[in-house]
Design a protein around this motif. Structure first.
Motif, PDB file in Angstrom:
ATOM      1  N   ARG A  23       0.684  -0.849  -0.071  1.00 33.61           N
ATOM      2  CA  ARG A  23       0.298  -0.213   0.029  1.00 33.61           C
ATOM      3  C   ARG A  23       0.517   1.095  -0.112  1.00 33.61           C
ATOM      4  NH1 ARG A  23      -2.680  -3.989   0.222  1.00 33.61           N
ATOM      5  NH2 ARG A  23      -4.547  -4.911   1.411  1.00 33.61           N
ATOM      6  N   GLY A  24       0.352   1.928  -1.089  1.00 33.21           N
ATOM      7  CA  GLY A  24       1.326   2.701  -1.190  1.00 33.21           C
ATOM      8  C   GLY A  24       1.012   3.835   0.338  1.00 33.21           C
ATOM      9  N   LEU A  25       1.758   5.174   0.528  1.00 30.15           N
ATOM     10  CA  LEU A  25       1.345   5.645   1.812  1.00 30.15           C
ATOM     11  C   LEU A  25       1.302   7.474   1.519  1.00 30.15           C
ATOM     12  CD1 LEU A  25       0.294   5.962   4.902  1.00 30.15           C
ATOM     13  CD2 LEU A  25       2.183   5.980   6.201  1.00 30.15           C
ATOM     14  N   ILE A  26       0.614   7.574   1.722  1.00 27.19           N
ATOM     15  CA  ILE A  26       0.518   9.893   0.717  1.00 27.19           C
ATOM     16  C   ILE A  26       0.598   9.769   2.338  1.00 27.19           C
ATOM     17  CG2 ILE A  26      -0.128  10.760  -0.554  1.00 27.19           C
ATOM     18  CD1 ILE A  26      -0.361   9.014  -2.456  1.00 27.19           C
ATOM     19  N   GLU A  27       0.848  10.866   2.597  1.00 28.22           N
ATOM     20  CA  GLU A  27       0.631  11.675   4.122  1.00 28.22           C
ATOM     21  C   GLU A  27      -0.049  12.916   3.466  1.00 28.22           C
ATOM     22  OE1 GLU A  27       4.024   9.242   6.897  1.00 28.22           O
ATOM     23  OE2 GLU A  27       4.660  10.974   5.390  1.00 28.22           O
ATOM     24  N   ILE A  28      -1.107  12.756   3.264  1.00 25.60           N
ATOM     25  CA  ILE A  28      -1.505  14.118   2.863  1.00 25.60           C
ATOM     26  C   ILE A  28      -2.162  15.705   3.704  1.00 25.60           C
ATOM     27  CG2 ILE A  28      -3.349  12.567   1.318  1.00 25.60           C
ATOM     28  CD1 ILE A  28      -5.258  13.586   2.684  1.00 25.60           C
ATOM     29  N   SER A  29      -1.711  15.501   5.289  1.00 26.74           N
ATOM     30  CA  SER A  29      -2.076  16.414   6.069  1.00 26.74           C
ATOM     31  C   SER A  29      -1.257  16.035   6.929  1.00 26.74           C
ATOM     32  CB  SER A  29      -3.443  17.250   5.551  1.00 26.74           C
ATOM     33  OG  SER A  29      -3.375  18.259   6.615  1.00 26.74           O
ATOM     34  N   ASN A  30      -0.704  17.095   7.837  1.00 29.73           N
ATOM     35  CA  ASN A  30      -0.285  17.408   8.645  1.00 29.73           C
ATOM     36  C   ASN A  30      -1.471  17.999  10.202  1.00 29.73           C
ATOM     37  OD1 ASN A  30       1.048  19.394   8.956  1.00 29.73           O
ATOM     38  ND2 ASN A  30       2.931  18.799   9.914  1.00 29.73           N
ATOM     39  N   ILE A  31      -2.421  18.589   9.949  1.00 29.68           N
ATOM     40  CA  ILE A  31      -3.126  19.504  10.015  1.00 29.68           C
ATOM     41  C   ILE A  31      -4.187  18.523  11.230  1.00 29.68           C
ATOM     42  CG2 ILE A  31      -5.006  21.685  10.217  1.00 29.68           C
ATOM     43  CD1 ILE A  31      -3.259  22.699   7.175  1.00 29.68           C
ATOM     44  N   CYS A  32      -3.912  18.771  12.525  1.00 25.26           N
ATOM     45  CA  CYS A  32      -4.904  17.976  12.865  1.00 25.26           C
ATOM     46  C   CYS A  32      -5.349  18.835  14.055  1.00 25.26           C
ATOM     47  CB  CYS A  32      -3.972  17.151  13.888  1.00 25.26           C
ATOM     48  SG  CYS A  32      -5.023  15.394  14.412  1.00 25.26           S
ATOM     49  N   ALA A  33      -7.365  18.475  14.533  1.00 29.32           N
ATOM     50  CA  ALA A  33      -7.565  19.272  15.202  1.00 29.32           C
ATOM     51  C   ALA A  33      -7.753  18.242  16.421  1.00 29.32           C
ATOM     52  CB  ALA A  33      -9.667  19.031  15.124  1.00 29.32           C
ATOM     53  N   LYS A  34      -6.910  17.284  17.056  1.00 28.47           N
ATOM     54  CA  LYS A  34      -6.845  16.304  18.385  1.00 28.47           C
ATOM     55  C   LYS A  34      -5.502  16.720  18.424  1.00 28.47           C
ATOM     56  CE  LYS A  34     -10.056  12.692  17.708  1.00 28.47           C
ATOM     57  NZ  LYS A  34     -10.187  11.307  18.474  1.00 28.47           N
ATOM     58  N   ASP A  35      -5.540  16.050  19.664  1.00 29.51           N
ATOM     59  CA  ASP A  35      -4.984  16.399  21.072  1.00 29.51           C
ATOM     60  C   ASP A  35      -3.873  15.466  21.546  1.00 29.51           C
ATOM     61  OD1 ASP A  35      -2.676  19.170  21.043  1.00 29.51           O
ATOM     62  OD2 ASP A  35      -4.858  20.006  22.411  1.00 29.51           O
ATOM     63  N   CYS A  36      -4.086  14.143  21.029  1.00 23.27           N
ATOM     64  CA  CYS A  36      -3.050  12.832  21.792  1.00 23.27           C
ATOM     65  C   CYS A  36      -2.038  13.415  22.563  1.00 23.27           C
ATOM     66  CB  CYS A  36      -3.543  11.873  20.026  1.00 23.27           C
ATOM     67  SG  CYS A  36      -4.700  11.928  19.640  1.00 23.27           S
ATOM     68  N   TYR A  37      -1.907  12.852  23.533  1.00 27.56           N
ATOM     69  CA  TYR A  37      -0.746  12.927  24.558  1.00 27.56           C
ATOM     70  C   TYR A  37       0.430  12.841  23.505  1.00 27.56           C
ATOM     71  CZ  TYR A  37      -4.449  14.490  28.170  1.00 27.56           C
ATOM     72  OH  TYR A  37      -5.005  15.406  28.699  1.00 27.56           O
ATOM     73  N   TYR A  38       0.341  11.520  23.031  1.00 30.14           N
ATOM     74  CA  TYR A  38       1.737  11.055  22.085  1.00 30.14           C
ATOM     75  C   TYR A  38       2.241  11.413  20.442  1.00 30.14           C
ATOM     76  CZ  TYR A  38      -2.694   9.280  20.712  1.00 30.14           C
ATOM     77  OH  TYR A  38      -3.790   8.351  19.901  1.00 30.14           O
ATOM     78  N   CYS A  39       1.696  11.873  20.196  1.00 32.70           N
ATOM     79  CA  CYS A  39       1.708  12.459  18.720  1.00 32.70           C
ATOM     80  C   CYS A  39       2.236  13.665  18.136  1.00 32.70           C
ATOM     81  CB  CYS A  39       0.185  11.871  17.779  1.00 32.70           C
ATOM     82  SG  CYS A  39      -0.157  12.270  16.515  1.00 32.70           S
TER      83      CYS A  39
END
Ligand code: SAH
Length: 364
Positions: free
Chosen positions: A53-69
């Motif tokens: 599966r070719g992985l395409i990371e389309i955006s790193n804009i995120c509304a979440k605040d997961c403590y590990y990420c």
């Protein structure tokens, strides 16, 4: 009745949490037995094929605040990006030309009409450029039923949403305590995806601060009781710009997390014989041979990163993410060779759907 020997245990059809704890805490000699049983099960149930599966990371804009990420909303130390349609479509074109068979569109979690429309358009365009032949997996977090339906209608047929930890208490420790990060909501999303008809993938992080072997055994049973088709799970790797970094003194060494992740893969292959299991990038971040080692103990999917080079380093979920591309055109044949060298076969031009999904559908 005395407890079965470790060899007898590995031959069982059913496994209790206690059995799985025994597998996950195997000593060096028993670990070799665990790995070789997993390899045997893998070959007899899903064969020697490895799907891409070719992985395409389309955006790193995120509304979440997961403590590990590393791409959590509150991390101000990261540059934010969103790929253009042209960038995504040319990566998809690359996957198509190189006979990957399928792609994954992954990104931060954004909930908006614009985002739903955007993804819907991209999915349709990818289908068009490949005459319907490229399989599409999405990994874009928790969305409404309507959004999931629209993306499915547009042609996405698999969805990855990790449960991160199936233990509600541990889940709460690694996420903010608010409605945006609600354990029950995550479970509901997995149910929705299954009822819409997606092949559903989930997974957990392994070696989180204070995580126990019992909790990990519980994760494996969670995958089984939820009839999951695909799993991607890998070691937790700390990121200095995240709140969980403060707990790094509670972590085991990286090589121990790595070994535990391999034991999780092997135990899961023995527990759920016909599912797809990904050999994830986080393994490779710890050990350059990680990808091949996971294949040898039961994984049958790899996700080469085909995000345009300049953005690959910016999509940083954790430290040490492999950045040099092993996966560009000239290196694809190298990847195929490396897999062949361990006795497995990269199956090109194939969606590589989970056999578990196929038999689940037949039973409906
Ligand atoms: N937003 C999407 C996908 C992006 S993150 C979603 O929520 O599904 C993809 C996965 O990376 C996460 O599910 C998580 O399991 C993993 N991840 C994030 N931070 C990590 C870390 N520090 N170490 C290891 N894996 C991590």
């Amino acid at each position: 009745m005395s407890a079965p020997s470790f060899e007898q245990l590995l031959q069982q059809d059913k496994f209790s949490r206690k059995d799985l704890v025994r597998m996950l805490s195997a000593n060096e000699i028993d670990t070799l037995k665990l790995f070789s049983r997993a390899e045997e099960v893998r070959i007899s149930h899903v064969g020697k094929n490895v799907y891409l599966r070719g992985l395409i990371e389309i955006s790193n804009i995120c509304a979440k605040d997961c403590y590990y990420c590393g791409i959590r909303k509150s991390n101000k130390n990261t540059q934010r990006y969103e790929l253009s349609n042209e960038e995504i479509l040319s990566a998809a074109e690359f996957a198509h030309k190189n006979r990957f068979g399928s792609i994954v569109l992954q990104g931060g979690e954004i909930i908006s009409n614009r985002h739903t429309d955007w993804i819907e358009t991209i999915v349709r365009e990818v289908k068009k450029l490949s005459n319907g032949s490229l399989g599409i997996t999405l990994s874009l977090g928790e969305q409404s039923e309507e959004t999931y339906e629209r993306w499915f209608e547009a042609g996405a047929h698999r969805y990855l949403l990790r449960i991160e930890s199936s233990d509600p208490c541990l889940y709460r420790e690694i996420h903010p305590d608010n409605s945006l990060h609600d354990y029950q909501k995550r479970l509901q999303s997995l149910d929705l995806l299954q009822s819409i008809g997606y092949q559903v993938g989930t997974g957990v992080m392994i070696g989180l601060p204070k995580q126990t072997i019992e909790q990990l055994a519980g994760d494996l049973l969670f995958f089984q009781s939820n009839d999951i088709d695909m799993i991607g799970m890998g070691p937790y790797i700390e990121h200095k710009d995240t709140p969980l970094y403060a707990k790094k003194n509670n972590l085991s060494f990286l090589d121990e997390r790595y070994l535990l992740a391999l034991k999780m893969v092997a135990s899961l292959r023995i527990l759920m014989k016909d599912i797809n299991i990904a050999s994830v990038t986080a393994l490779q971040a710890i050990n350059p041979e990680g990808r091949e080692e996971a294949i040898k103990v039961g994984a049958n999917v790899i996700m080469p990163n085909i995000t345009p080079g300049i953005w690959r380093n910016v999509y940083k979920l954790y430290e040490n993410k492999p950045t040099i591309s092993q996966d560009d055109e000239d290196n694809l044949s190298y990847l195929i060779e490396r897999i062949a060298a361990i006795g497995y076969n990269v199956q090109l031009d194939s969606w590589g759907d989970s056999l578990h999904y196929k038999s689940r559908k037949k039973e409906d």
